[in-house]
Design a protein around this motif. Structure first.
Motif, PDB file in Angstrom:
ATOM      1  N   ALA A 244       0.811  -1.215   0.000  1.00  0.00           N
ATOM      2  CA  ALA A 244       0.000   0.000   0.000  1.00  0.00           C
ATOM      3  C   ALA A 244       0.849   1.272   0.000  1.00  0.00           C
ATOM      4  O   ALA A 244       0.495   2.259  -0.661  1.00  0.00           O
ATOM      5  CB  ALA A 244      -0.928  -0.004   1.222  1.00  0.00           C
ATOM      6  N   TYR A 245       1.959   1.272   0.735  1.00  0.00           N
ATOM      7  CA  TYR A 245       2.711   2.511   0.965  1.00  0.00           C
ATOM      8  C   TYR A 245       4.139   2.493   0.430  1.00  0.00           C
ATOM      9  O   TYR A 245       4.790   3.540   0.385  1.00  0.00           O
ATOM     10  CB  TYR A 245       2.763   2.820   2.466  1.00  0.00           C
ATOM     11  CG  TYR A 245       1.406   3.044   3.084  1.00  0.00           C
ATOM     12  CD1 TYR A 245       0.706   4.229   2.906  1.00  0.00           C
ATOM     13  CD2 TYR A 245       0.800   2.039   3.849  1.00  0.00           C
ATOM     14  CE1 TYR A 245      -0.551   4.426   3.474  1.00  0.00           C
ATOM     15  CE2 TYR A 245      -0.448   2.230   4.429  1.00  0.00           C
ATOM     16  CZ  TYR A 245      -1.118   3.412   4.229  1.00  0.00           C
ATOM     17  OH  TYR A 245      -2.364   3.604   4.790  1.00  0.00           O
ATOM     18  N   GLY A 246       4.619   1.308   0.044  1.00  0.00           N
ATOM     19  CA  GLY A 246       6.005   1.208  -0.397  1.00  0.00           C
ATOM     20  C   GLY A 246       6.902   0.728   0.729  1.00  0.00           C
ATOM     21  O   GLY A 246       6.694   1.061   1.893  1.00  0.00           O
ATOM     22  N   ARG A 247       7.907  -0.050   0.366  1.00  0.00           N
ATOM     23  CA  ARG A 247       8.784  -0.654   1.374  1.00  0.00           C
ATOM     24  C   ARG A 247       9.554   0.382   2.174  1.00  0.00           C
ATOM     25  O   ARG A 247       9.702   0.255   3.393  1.00  0.00           O
ATOM     26  CB  ARG A 247       9.756  -1.631   0.701  1.00  0.00           C
ATOM     27  CG  ARG A 247      10.736  -2.279   1.665  1.00  0.00           C
ATOM     28  CD  ARG A 247      11.499  -3.413   1.027  1.00  0.00           C
ATOM     29  NE  ARG A 247      10.608  -4.494   0.625  1.00  0.00           N
ATOM     30  CZ  ARG A 247      11.034  -5.693   0.231  1.00  0.00           C
ATOM     31  NH1 ARG A 247      12.338  -5.940   0.163  1.00  0.00           N
ATOM     32  NH2 ARG A 247      10.178  -6.619  -0.121  1.00  0.00           N
ATOM     33  N   GLU A 248      10.052   1.413   1.532  1.00  0.00           N
ATOM     34  CA  GLU A 248      10.884   2.387   2.233  1.00  0.00           C
ATOM     35  C   GLU A 248      10.109   3.065   3.367  1.00  0.00           C
ATOM     36  O   GLU A 248      10.609   3.215   4.487  1.00  0.00           O
ATOM     37  CB  GLU A 248      11.413   3.437   1.249  1.00  0.00           C
ATOM     38  CG  GLU A 248      12.364   4.436   1.889  1.00  0.00           C
ATOM     39  CD  GLU A 248      12.957   5.392   0.872  1.00  0.00           C
ATOM     40  OE1 GLU A 248      13.591   6.381   1.312  1.00  0.00           O
ATOM     41  OE2 GLU A 248      12.797   5.163  -0.346  1.00  0.00           O
ATOM     42  N   ILE A 249       8.885   3.477   3.086  1.00  0.00           N
ATOM     43  CA  ILE A 249       8.074   4.147   4.104  1.00  0.00           C
ATOM     44  C   ILE A 249       7.741   3.192   5.243  1.00  0.00           C
ATOM     45  O   ILE A 249       7.885   3.536   6.433  1.00  0.00           O
ATOM     46  CB  ILE A 249       6.783   4.703   3.484  1.00  0.00           C
ATOM     47  CG1 ILE A 249       7.108   5.899   2.576  1.00  0.00           C
ATOM     48  CG2 ILE A 249       5.771   5.105   4.559  1.00  0.00           C
ATOM     49  CD1 ILE A 249       5.923   6.424   1.810  1.00  0.00           C
ATOM     50  N   VAL A 250       7.322   1.977   4.909  1.00  0.00           N
ATOM     51  CA  VAL A 250       6.917   1.020   5.944  1.00  0.00           C
ATOM     52  C   VAL A 250       8.115   0.595   6.785  1.00  0.00           C
ATOM     53  O   VAL A 250       8.031   0.547   8.019  1.00  0.00           O
ATOM     54  CB  VAL A 250       6.227  -0.209   5.314  1.00  0.00           C
ATOM     55  CG1 VAL A 250       5.960  -1.283   6.370  1.00  0.00           C
ATOM     56  CG2 VAL A 250       4.926   0.207   4.647  1.00  0.00           C
ATOM     57  N   PHE A 251       9.256   0.304   6.141  1.00  0.00           N
ATOM     58  CA  PHE A 251      10.437  -0.108   6.899  1.00  0.00           C
ATOM     59  C   PHE A 251      10.935   1.029   7.793  1.00  0.00           C
ATOM     60  O   PHE A 251      11.385   0.804   8.918  1.00  0.00           O
ATOM     61  CB  PHE A 251      11.542  -0.556   5.946  1.00  0.00           C
ATOM     62  CG  PHE A 251      11.433  -1.998   5.511  1.00  0.00           C
ATOM     63  CD1 PHE A 251      10.211  -2.654   5.500  1.00  0.00           C
ATOM     64  CD2 PHE A 251      12.549  -2.693   5.095  1.00  0.00           C
ATOM     65  CE1 PHE A 251      10.095  -3.975   5.089  1.00  0.00           C
ATOM     66  CE2 PHE A 251      12.460  -4.022   4.686  1.00  0.00           C
ATOM     67  CZ  PHE A 251      11.231  -4.665   4.683  1.00  0.00           C
ATOM     68  N   GLY A 252      10.861   2.253   7.295  1.00  0.00           N
ATOM     69  CA  GLY A 252      11.288   3.379   8.114  1.00  0.00           C
ATOM     70  C   GLY A 252      10.421   3.546   9.344  1.00  0.00           C
ATOM     71  O   GLY A 252      10.923   3.764  10.456  1.00  0.00           O
ATOM     72  N   GLU A 253       9.106   3.437   9.168  1.00  0.00           N
ATOM     73  CA  GLU A 253       8.196   3.558  10.295  1.00  0.00           C
ATOM     74  C   GLU A 253       8.348   2.367  11.241  1.00  0.00           C
ATOM     75  O   GLU A 253       8.308   2.528  12.470  1.00  0.00           O
ATOM     76  CB  GLU A 253       6.755   3.653   9.786  1.00  0.00           C
ATOM     77  CG  GLU A 253       5.707   3.924  10.856  1.00  0.00           C
ATOM     78  CD  GLU A 253       5.854   5.288  11.500  1.00  0.00           C
ATOM     79  OE1 GLU A 253       5.169   5.534  12.516  1.00  0.00           O
ATOM     80  OE2 GLU A 253       6.662   6.115  11.004  1.00  0.00           O
ATOM     81  N   TYR A 254       8.560   1.192  10.676  1.00  0.00           N
ATOM     82  CA  TYR A 254       8.768  -0.002  11.499  1.00  0.00           C
ATOM     83  C   TYR A 254      10.015   0.186  12.380  1.00  0.00           C
ATOM     84  O   TYR A 254       9.983  -0.089  13.590  1.00  0.00           O
ATOM     85  CB  TYR A 254       8.934  -1.233  10.605  1.00  0.00           C
ATOM     86  CG  TYR A 254       9.032  -2.542  11.355  1.00  0.00           C
ATOM     87  CD1 TYR A 254       7.979  -3.446  11.360  1.00  0.00           C
ATOM     88  CD2 TYR A 254      10.187  -2.894  12.042  1.00  0.00           C
ATOM     89  CE1 TYR A 254       8.062  -4.648  12.041  1.00  0.00           C
ATOM     90  CE2 TYR A 254      10.291  -4.085  12.728  1.00  0.00           C
ATOM     91  CZ  TYR A 254       9.219  -4.965  12.721  1.00  0.00           C
ATOM     92  OH  TYR A 254       9.326  -6.156  13.409  1.00  0.00           O
ATOM     93  N   ALA A 255      11.122   0.626  11.771  1.00  0.00           N
ATOM     94  CA  ALA A 255      12.364   0.811  12.519  1.00  0.00           C
ATOM     95  C   ALA A 255      12.173   1.829  13.635  1.00  0.00           C
ATOM     96  O   ALA A 255      12.697   1.666  14.751  1.00  0.00           O
ATOM     97  CB  ALA A 255      13.481   1.253  11.578  1.00  0.00           C
ATOM     98  N   ARG A 256      11.417   2.896  13.365  1.00  0.00           N
ATOM     99  CA  ARG A 256      11.171   3.904  14.391  1.00  0.00           C
ATOM    100  C   ARG A 256      10.385   3.298  15.556  1.00  0.00           C
ATOM    101  O   ARG A 256      10.735   3.515  16.721  1.00  0.00           O
ATOM    102  CB  ARG A 256      10.396   5.084  13.796  1.00  0.00           C
ATOM    103  CG  ARG A 256      10.199   6.256  14.754  1.00  0.00           C
ATOM    104  CD  ARG A 256       9.309   7.322  14.135  1.00  0.00           C
ATOM    105  NE  ARG A 256       7.945   6.846  13.944  1.00  0.00           N
ATOM    106  CZ  ARG A 256       7.039   6.760  14.931  1.00  0.00           C
ATOM    107  NH1 ARG A 256       7.371   7.110  16.171  1.00  0.00           N
ATOM    108  NH2 ARG A 256       5.822   6.331  14.680  1.00  0.00           N
ATOM    109  N   MET A 257       9.333   2.540  15.233  1.00  0.00           N
ATOM    110  CA  MET A 257       8.525   1.915  16.287  1.00  0.00           C
ATOM    111  C   MET A 257       9.325   0.886  17.072  1.00  0.00           C
ATOM    112  O   MET A 257       9.226   0.796  18.303  1.00  0.00           O
ATOM    113  CB  MET A 257       7.300   1.244  15.673  1.00  0.00           C
ATOM    114  CG  MET A 257       6.268   2.199  15.111  1.00  0.00           C
ATOM    115  SD  MET A 257       4.881   1.284  14.341  1.00  0.00           S
ATOM    116  CE  MET A 257       3.782   2.638  13.886  1.00  0.00           C
ATOM    117  N   ALA A 258      10.140   0.083  16.364  1.00  0.00           N
ATOM    118  CA  ALA A 258      10.938  -0.936  17.034  1.00  0.00           C
ATOM    119  C   ALA A 258      11.990  -0.322  17.934  1.00  0.00           C
ATOM    120  O   ALA A 258      12.226  -0.786  19.049  1.00  0.00           O
ATOM    121  CB  ALA A 258      11.601  -1.845  15.991  1.00  0.00           C
ATOM    122  N   GLY A 259      12.606   0.775  17.466  1.00  0.00           N
ATOM    123  CA  GLY A 259      13.597   1.461  18.282  1.00  0.00           C
ATOM    124  C   GLY A 259      12.985   2.075  19.535  1.00  0.00           C
ATOM    125  O   GLY A 259      13.575   2.023  20.610  1.00  0.00           O
TER     126      GLY A 259
END
Length: 264
Positions: A244-259
């Motif tokens: 839906a949003y593209g890998r870069e956006i999702v991975f970036g948000e995922y990394a922020r949440m995980a951190g």
């Protein structure tokens, strides 16, 4: 990203970064089984490693040749749990000697459950990349024990497997066969088996504990199956959001949440 999708991603982060099979074992029957899942004798590790490779090979053959891409999305998780319980009861009653037979059965049962979850998140199992993504779930089970999100977390595992998964998907698309001796598929089996074997060793140690029998073996297999069902929900939620949003956006948000979760 909508608030609903952000919440779905946050839930996926909690699953993929925080949930541990060893913790499930401890919750199941207290410290005795949790401890057994961490102290793994060398001989047991060797048996578990051999059974793990057989399990992943069986799952690969099913993924390529037997999953029905046209099957409707459904929730058969309870059926798969019952089948896993029956398989685990046999393993608990017979003991470690049953692992090379019982684990491939359990792995295929889990694969079919994972495929149902994949469909429910919009995956097209006619696409070899989606079927290989189902197998990829088995590599996600042990990372929570490693304690380092950047080195051992979900995004790191996705990165580690990315080329192998892509190459395997292209091979399957071109040949439509599950020849595990083909170098690209042998590499996929080896990489997934290495990580899956961590959890298999914990499962085998728990089922071999003297306090367990057939009933305990069934309970361990239910916990084992639920663990990978949960990981599949997290994994395919992330993949749905990527579409839906593209890998870069999702991975970036995922990394922020995980951190943020790691520092909390």
């Amino acid at each position: 990203m909508t608030e609903a999708d952000r919440a779905a991603l946050q839930a996926a982060v909690e699953i993929l970064e925080r949930e541990s099979f060893a913790e499930r074992l401890t919750a199941l029957a207290g410290r005795q089984i949790g401890f057994a899942g961490r102290i793994i004798p060398t001989a047991l590790q060797e048996v578990a490693a051999s059974a793990t490779r057989r399990g992943i090979k069986s799952a690969l053959r099913v993924a390529i040749s037997s999953l029905d891409p046209a099957a409707p999305a459904r929730d058969a998780s309870r059926l798969h749990l019952r089948l896993a319980a029956a398989s685990g009861a046999i393993g608990g009653a017979i003991g470690l000697a049953s692992l090379p037979i019982e684990l491939p059965v359990s792995t295929v049962i889990m694969l079919r459950s994972i495929a149902d979850i994949a469909r429910s998140e919009g995956e097209d199992l006619a696409d070899p990349e989606s079927t290989i993504a189902c197998l990829q779930v088995f590599a996600l089970g042990g990372h929570a024990e490693e304690g380092n999100i950047l080195e051992g977390g979900y995004l790191a595992i996705r990165g580690l497997l990315a080329k192998t998964v892509s190459d395997a998907a292209h091979y399957v698309a071109a040949t439509a066969v599950a020849d595990e001796t083909a170098p690209v598929l042998a590499r996929l089996i080896a990489q997934i088996s290495t990580r899956f074997g961590v959890v298999v060793s914990q499962k085998a140690a728990a089922q071999a504990a003297p306090i367990l029998g057939a009933l305990g073996g069934a309970a361990v297999n239910i916990a084992f199956t639920r663990h990978f069902q949960s990981l599949a929900r997290g994994h395919f939620t992330v993949r749905r959001l990527e579409r839906a949003y593209g890998r870069e956006i999702v991975f970036g948000e995922y990394a922020r949440m995980a951190g943020r979760a790691a520092s909390a």
